[in-house]
Design a protein around this motif. Structure first.
Motif, mmCIF file in Angstrom:
data_model
loop_
_atom_site.group_PDB
_atom_site.id
_atom_site.type_symbol
_atom_site.label_atom_id
_atom_site.label_comp_id
_atom_site.label_asym_id
_atom_site.label_seq_id
_atom_site.Cartn_x
_atom_site.Cartn_y
_atom_site.Cartn_z
ATOM 1 N N ALA A 169 -0.103 7.870 -7.403
ATOM 2 C CA ALA A 169 -0.619 7.330 -6.146
ATOM 3 C C ALA A 169 -2.085 6.933 -6.274
ATOM 4 O O ALA A 169 -2.508 5.877 -5.791
ATOM 5 N N LEU A 170 -2.867 7.768 -6.964
ATOM 6 C CA LEU A 170 -4.297 7.484 -7.114
ATOM 7 C C LEU A 170 -4.540 6.318 -8.061
ATOM 8 O O LEU A 170 -5.445 5.499 -7.834
ATOM 9 N N ASP B 217 0.793 -1.222 0.000
ATOM 10 C CA ASP B 217 0.000 0.000 0.000
ATOM 11 C C ASP B 217 0.829 1.278 0.000
ATOM 12 O O ASP B 217 0.269 2.378 0.089
ATOM 13 N N ASN C 212 -5.280 -1.311 -6.679
ATOM 14 C CA ASN C 212 -5.261 -2.097 -5.444
ATOM 15 C C ASN C 212 -6.668 -2.276 -4.886
ATOM 16 O O ASN C 212 -7.023 -3.346 -4.371
ATOM 17 N N HIS C 213 -7.484 -1.234 -5.002
ATOM 18 C CA HIS C 213 -8.867 -1.305 -4.523
ATOM 19 C C HIS C 213 -9.659 -2.347 -5.312
ATOM 20 O O HIS C 213 -10.449 -3.116 -4.730
ATOM 21 N N LYS D 230 -2.475 3.819 -8.532
ATOM 22 C CA LYS D 230 -2.093 2.631 -7.772
ATOM 23 C C LYS D 230 -3.185 2.254 -6.788
ATOM 24 O O LYS D 230 -3.571 1.072 -6.684
ATOM 25 N N GLN D 231 -3.712 3.237 -6.067
ATOM 26 C CA GLN D 231 -4.768 2.972 -5.097
ATOM 27 C C GLN D 231 -6.004 2.397 -5.784
ATOM 28 O O GLN D 231 -6.663 1.496 -5.242
ATOM 29 N N SER D 232 -6.321 2.889 -6.975
ATOM 30 C CA SER D 232 -7.498 2.409 -7.706
ATOM 31 C C SER D 232 -7.372 0.934 -8.056
ATOM 32 O O SER D 232 -8.311 0.145 -7.872
ATOM 33 N N PRO E 111 2.263 4.508 -1.225
ATOM 34 C CA PRO E 111 1.639 5.306 -2.288
ATOM 35 C C PRO E 111 2.539 5.621 -3.477
ATOM 36 O O PRO E 111 2.069 6.150 -4.479
#
Length: 295
Positions: free
Chosen positions: A232-233, A121, A239-240, A235-237, A123
């Motif tokens: 970062a966003l 996780d 991973n989500h 990657k977060q998307s 970022p």
């Protein structure tokens, strides 16, 4: 008991370097093929934290010194420290002195599953630079990275079924591979070479060992030029989406079964690894490789 090498004990188990916005975190136990003891795991965690906190760092590269990326968890070197207390990063209590299966469950919740989830996780974009062996616990370190670049002599393997264990603690097999391939990978415990790993979607790029560092650095330089927040966003998307598909809950279940297996091994054999150590596992792997080569 094997005596500890004083020089090896004084060397840092993890190296950290920043150049041109790229932080390179290097596992530095080449004598033991970068087997991960707790000291190394906590040093890796500190290095990831350092890279995240440094605004000059845009990309993180995880590498291993020497011949191999990582031979997995330390289950037999003179510097094995599974019974030592460390300053913990999660809110689990100290595992030292806890009875029965509790000690191992608590320790592995902290240093294996918990740490790997933290690093996954991060970022900032991460790249695993993999050469030679990436076995068992080594897979976990490569899998938490966003991208994997491997040398053409790299191979990937999770042979821990020989220990009566269903797979490593960060159980990402069926997310890294098609479920049928993941079953083959686990059931047979055979080596998957870099070319097939790329074909299966587990590895992004394969190059020669001589060109590996340069290939990774070129990729990292391209990432470093991208907008930080957008990366970062993005990657977060992704991973989500993985988590919506059940990655986190699947790992929780597999981690429980993993520790049931440890407890069963202890009851049946008197050892939570079914009586196997690093030398026995290495010998079994060599025998299996020789058998495969004779076909």
């Amino acid at each position: 008991m094997t005596a500890m090498n004083p020089q090896a004990a004084s060397e840092p188990v993890v190296l950290y370097e920043v150049q041109d916005g790229i932080a390179t975190i290097t596992m530095n136990r080449p004598r033991y093929h970068n087997a991960q003891n707790s000291k190394m795991t906590y040093a890796l965690d500190a290095s990831f934290r350092r890279a995240v906190d440094d605004d000059a760092v845009k990309v993180i590269v995880l590498a291993g010194a020497g011949k191999n990326f990582s031979a997995g968890h330390d289950i037999g070197t003179p510097e094995r420290d599974a019974h030592e207390t460390f300053e913990r990063e999660h809110l689990w209590y100290d595992h030292v002195g806890k009875p029965g299966a509790e000690a191992q469950l608590v320790r592995e919740q902290e240093v294996y599953l918990g740490m790997c989830r933290r690093w996954r996780d991060v970022p900032k974009p991460t790249i695993a630079q993999v050469q030679g062996a990436c076995i068992a616990g080594g897979l976990m370190l490569a899998w938490v990275c966003d991208l994997i670049v491997a040398s053409d002599d790299a191979y990937f393997q999770d042979p821990v079924l020989q220990m009566g264990i269903p797979g490593v603690e960060y159980f990402a097999h069926a997310f890294e591979l098609h479920p049928r391939i993941a079953k083959e990978f686990l059931f047979l415990g055979e080596r998957m070479d870099a070319a097939r790993a790329q074909q299966m979607g587990m590895v992004n790029r394969v190059t020669t060992r001589a060109a590996l560092a340069a290939e990774v650095r070129a990729m990292a330089a391209k990432l470093a030029a991208q907008p930080r927040l957008a990366l970062a966003l993005a990657k977060q998307s992704i991973n989500h989406i993985e988590d919506l598909r059940g990655k986190r809950t699947a790992m929780d279940a597999a981690f429980g079964w993993h520790h049931f297996a440890h407890a069963h091994n202890q009851l049946v054999t008197g050892n939570n690894l079914a009586g196997l150590d690093a030398k026995a596992m290495a010998a079994a792997n060599k025998a299996a490789d020789a058998k495969d080569g004779s076909r």
